[in-house]
Design an enzyme around this catalytic site. Structure first.
Site, PDB file in Angstrom:
ATOM      1  N   HIS A  17      24.433  11.809  88.730  1.00 48.65           N
ATOM      2  CA  HIS A  17      25.526  12.066  87.781  1.00 48.65           C
ATOM      3  C   HIS A  17      25.991  10.747  87.143  1.00 48.65           C
ATOM      4  O   HIS A  17      27.146  10.334  87.303  1.00 48.65           O
ATOM      5  CB  HIS A  17      26.687  12.746  88.513  1.00 48.65           C
ATOM      6  CG  HIS A  17      27.365  13.812  87.703  1.00 48.65           C
ATOM      7  ND1 HIS A  17      26.819  15.058  87.485  1.00 48.65           N
ATOM      8  CD2 HIS A  17      28.551  13.809  87.034  1.00 48.65           C
ATOM      9  CE1 HIS A  17      27.640  15.772  86.751  1.00 48.65           C
ATOM     10  NE2 HIS A  17      28.691  15.051  86.459  1.00 48.65           N
TER      11      HIS A  17
ATOM     12  N   ASP B  46      30.283  12.454  81.327  1.00 42.90           N
ATOM     13  CA  ASP B  46      30.015  13.746  80.684  1.00 42.90           C
ATOM     14  C   ASP B  46      28.640  13.663  80.007  1.00 42.90           C
ATOM     15  O   ASP B  46      28.169  12.582  79.663  1.00 42.90           O
ATOM     16  CB  ASP B  46      31.089  14.065  79.649  1.00 42.90           C
ATOM     17  CG  ASP B  46      31.065  15.525  79.213  1.00 42.90           C
ATOM     18  OD1 ASP B  46      30.371  16.328  79.876  1.00 42.90           O
ATOM     19  OD2 ASP B  46      31.725  15.861  78.217  1.00 42.90           O
ATOM     20  N   GLY B  47      28.016  14.822  79.834  1.00 39.21           N
ATOM     21  CA  GLY B  47      26.732  14.874  79.145  1.00 39.21           C
ATOM     22  C   GLY B  47      25.526  14.807  80.070  1.00 39.21           C
ATOM     23  O   GLY B  47      24.391  14.705  79.600  1.00 39.21           O
TER      24      GLY B  47
ATOM     25  N   GLY C   8      24.165  17.141  82.115  1.00 39.86           N
ATOM     26  CA  GLY C   8      23.290  18.312  82.045  1.00 39.86           C
ATOM     27  C   GLY C   8      22.375  18.281  80.851  1.00 39.86           C
ATOM     28  O   GLY C   8      21.150  18.447  80.970  1.00 39.86           O
ATOM     29  N   ARG C   9      22.952  18.036  79.668  1.00 39.00           N
ATOM     30  CA  ARG C   9      22.114  18.035  78.456  1.00 39.00           C
ATOM     31  C   ARG C   9      21.144  16.851  78.452  1.00 39.00           C
ATOM     32  O   ARG C   9      20.039  16.958  77.924  1.00 39.00           O
ATOM     33  CB  ARG C   9      22.991  18.088  77.199  1.00 39.00           C
ATOM     34  CG  ARG C   9      23.908  16.928  76.976  1.00 39.00           C
ATOM     35  CD  ARG C   9      25.026  17.232  75.982  1.00 39.00           C
ATOM     36  NE  ARG C   9      26.156  17.863  76.647  1.00 39.00           N
ATOM     37  CZ  ARG C   9      27.336  18.055  76.073  1.00 39.00           C
ATOM     38  NH1 ARG C   9      27.527  17.716  74.817  1.00 39.00           N
ATOM     39  NH2 ARG C   9      28.320  18.620  76.736  1.00 39.00           N
ATOM     40  N   MET C  10      21.551  15.721  79.076  1.00 41.07           N
ATOM     41  CA  MET C  10      20.633  14.573  79.176  1.00 41.07           C
ATOM     42  C   MET C  10      19.476  14.874  80.125  1.00 41.07           C
ATOM     43  O   MET C  10      18.333  14.476  79.873  1.00 41.07           O
ATOM     44  CB  MET C  10      21.387  13.335  79.663  1.00 41.07           C
ATOM     45  CG  MET C  10      22.144  12.599  78.570  1.00 41.07           C
ATOM     46  SD  MET C  10      21.083  11.945  77.250  1.00 41.07           S
ATOM     47  CE  MET C  10      20.099  10.734  78.150  1.00 41.07           C
ATOM     48  N   GLY C  11      19.756  15.579  81.221  1.00 41.90           N
ATOM     49  CA  GLY C  11      18.695  15.936  82.160  1.00 41.90           C
ATOM     50  C   GLY C  11      17.648  16.808  81.509  1.00 41.90           C
ATOM     51  O   GLY C  11      16.431  16.589  81.671  1.00 41.90           O
ATOM     52  N   ARG C  12      18.096  17.790  80.722  1.00 39.78           N
ATOM     53  CA  ARG C  12      17.152  18.712  80.058  1.00 39.78           C
ATOM     54  C   ARG C  12      16.403  18.003  78.923  1.00 39.78           C
ATOM     55  O   ARG C  12      15.210  18.214  78.735  1.00 39.78           O
ATOM     56  CB  ARG C  12      17.920  19.937  79.554  1.00 39.78           C
ATOM     57  CG  ARG C  12      18.482  20.791  80.697  1.00 39.78           C
ATOM     58  CD  ARG C  12      19.165  22.049  80.200  1.00 39.78           C
ATOM     59  NE  ARG C  12      20.418  21.800  79.507  1.00 39.78           N
ATOM     60  CZ  ARG C  12      21.602  21.657  80.096  1.00 39.78           C
ATOM     61  NH1 ARG C  12      21.691  21.705  81.424  1.00 39.78           N
ATOM     62  NH2 ARG C  12      22.708  21.467  79.396  1.00 39.78           N
TER      63      ARG C  12
ATOM     64  N   TYR D  50      22.011  26.582  88.607  1.00 43.78           N
ATOM     65  CA  TYR D  50      22.961  25.897  89.484  1.00 43.78           C
ATOM     66  C   TYR D  50      22.638  26.134  90.959  1.00 43.78           C
ATOM     67  O   TYR D  50      22.848  25.254  91.793  1.00 43.78           O
ATOM     68  CB  TYR D  50      24.391  26.338  89.164  1.00 43.78           C
ATOM     69  CG  TYR D  50      24.852  25.889  87.796  1.00 43.78           C
ATOM     70  CD1 TYR D  50      24.831  24.536  87.450  1.00 43.78           C
ATOM     71  CD2 TYR D  50      25.276  26.802  86.831  1.00 43.78           C
ATOM     72  CE1 TYR D  50      25.234  24.112  86.196  1.00 43.78           C
ATOM     73  CE2 TYR D  50      25.671  26.387  85.577  1.00 43.78           C
ATOM     74  CZ  TYR D  50      25.651  25.034  85.259  1.00 43.78           C
ATOM     75  OH  TYR D  50      26.038  24.616  84.017  1.00 43.78           O
TER      76      TYR D  50
END
Length: 326
Positions: free
Chosen positions: A176, A180-181, A183-187, A218
């Site tokens: 982490h 913020d951001g 999740g979208r960075m992981g994808r 999740y």
């Protein structure tokens, strides 16, 4: 150190299935979908990835923004979409093996949405669901070292790209690194890692399947957290990828009209071809239909006809890979 995971029979089965399907994608020239399909898939990717994070804009609104039209909606949601459009329109700007490129992508993705976009967090964070702390991220002092190790892992030539991309996605979510951001960075970064070896992933909106059943996403993250290894998340993501490629292959099974066929074939950039080459792509049409299609293509200045009778060939007139008004 290599992040911990196990190779299970399910992982082996899925890697085999995905590899076979990628071979079929390449054989059918689907590794470069038509202009229209690429646009549709990009919209799906942006919509789904942001929807997972709570963005409220619809597919129609995102399409309008992509076409530089005005949209009424929450300012933050619109900015998220505009940033994502810029990222996905310029994926070749980012190097999946480079940490500085990773930080630049986060800066671009979160520009004017959070302070210190493009910088690792400088405080502790935890993910809370209801009244329960679901995940306590590592101390912020460790983030830069953990991310450095993770990028070193990406450079390991002995790791399978499909697994490597899933491991990075999970480990990044665990660390982490941003306020913020994440999740979208992981994808996004999983897509970039896969694109290095399989260009088709630029146009494969696997985020759509994640957004349809976010609980499974999740749950896979949570199960991997509890076990201390990314095995469950690898299995989950490989299933998502396998289904996504199956859906792309179904493109060839749908009923295409003359416009669809001409647009798709032109996008393949086969500079010179015969009627047989055309029919090899569209296996369910008759020779008469193929001849009518090619005649229409010549009339529209998409192709130039060379020779006569059984020596007839066609030459692609370059610059016509947009949607045609037939």
């Amino acid at each position: 150190m290599k992040p911990p995971y196990e190779i299970t029979p399910e992982i082996l089965r899925l890697i085999t299935s995905i590899s076979e399907k990628i071979g079929e994608v390449n054989a059918n020239y689907l590794n470069k979908p038509s202009t229209l399909l690429r646009k549709q898939n990009r919209i799906k990717t942006i919509h789904s990835s942001l929807k997972i994070e709570g963005n409220t804009l619809s597919v129609e609104q995102i399409t309008a923004l992509l076409e530089n039209k005005r949209v009424i909606g929450p300012k933050k949601d619109i900015k998220e979409v505009l940033n994502a459009i810029d990222i996905y329109e310029n994926l070749d700007k980012y190097n999946p093996l480079n940490e500085k490129s990773f930080l630049k992508a986060h800066k671009d993705l979160m520009s004017n949405l959070i302070e210190n976009a493009g910088k690792y967090r400088n405080q502790g964070v935890g993910i809370v669901k209801g009244t329960k702390v679901e995940h306590l991220a590592p101390p912020y002092e460790n983030v830069k070292y953990l991310m450095k190790d993770l990028f070193e892992y990406l450079k390991n030539p002995n790791e399978i790209e499909l697994i490597k991309s899933c491991v990075f996605h999970y480990e990044m979510e665990f660390i982490h690194p941003f306020l913020d951001g994440n999740g979208r960075m992981g994808r996004l970064w999983q897509t970039l890692i896969l694109m290095e070896k399989y260009p088709v992933f630029e146009y494969l909106p696997f985020e759509t399947l994640i957004s349809k059943d976010q609980e499974k996403y999740y749950k896979a993250l949570s199960e991997s957290d509890k076990s201390g290894k990314s095995t469950k998340f690898i299995e989950y993501m490989l299933k998502v990828i396998d289904i996504s490629i199956s859906e792309l292959l179904n493109f060839n099974n749908r009923t295409l009209n003359e416009k669809d066929r001409l647009e798709y074939f032109s996008s393949l950039n086969k500079l010179e071809f015969t009627r047989k080459d055309y029919m090899d792509i569209f296996k369910d049409i008759s020779s008469a239909t193929a001849s009518r299609d090619l005649k229409k293509g010549v009339e529209l200045n998409l192709f130039e006809k060379i020779g006569k009778m059984n020596k007839t060939k066609y030459k692609l007139i370059t610059g016509y890979n947009t949607v045609y008004n037939l």
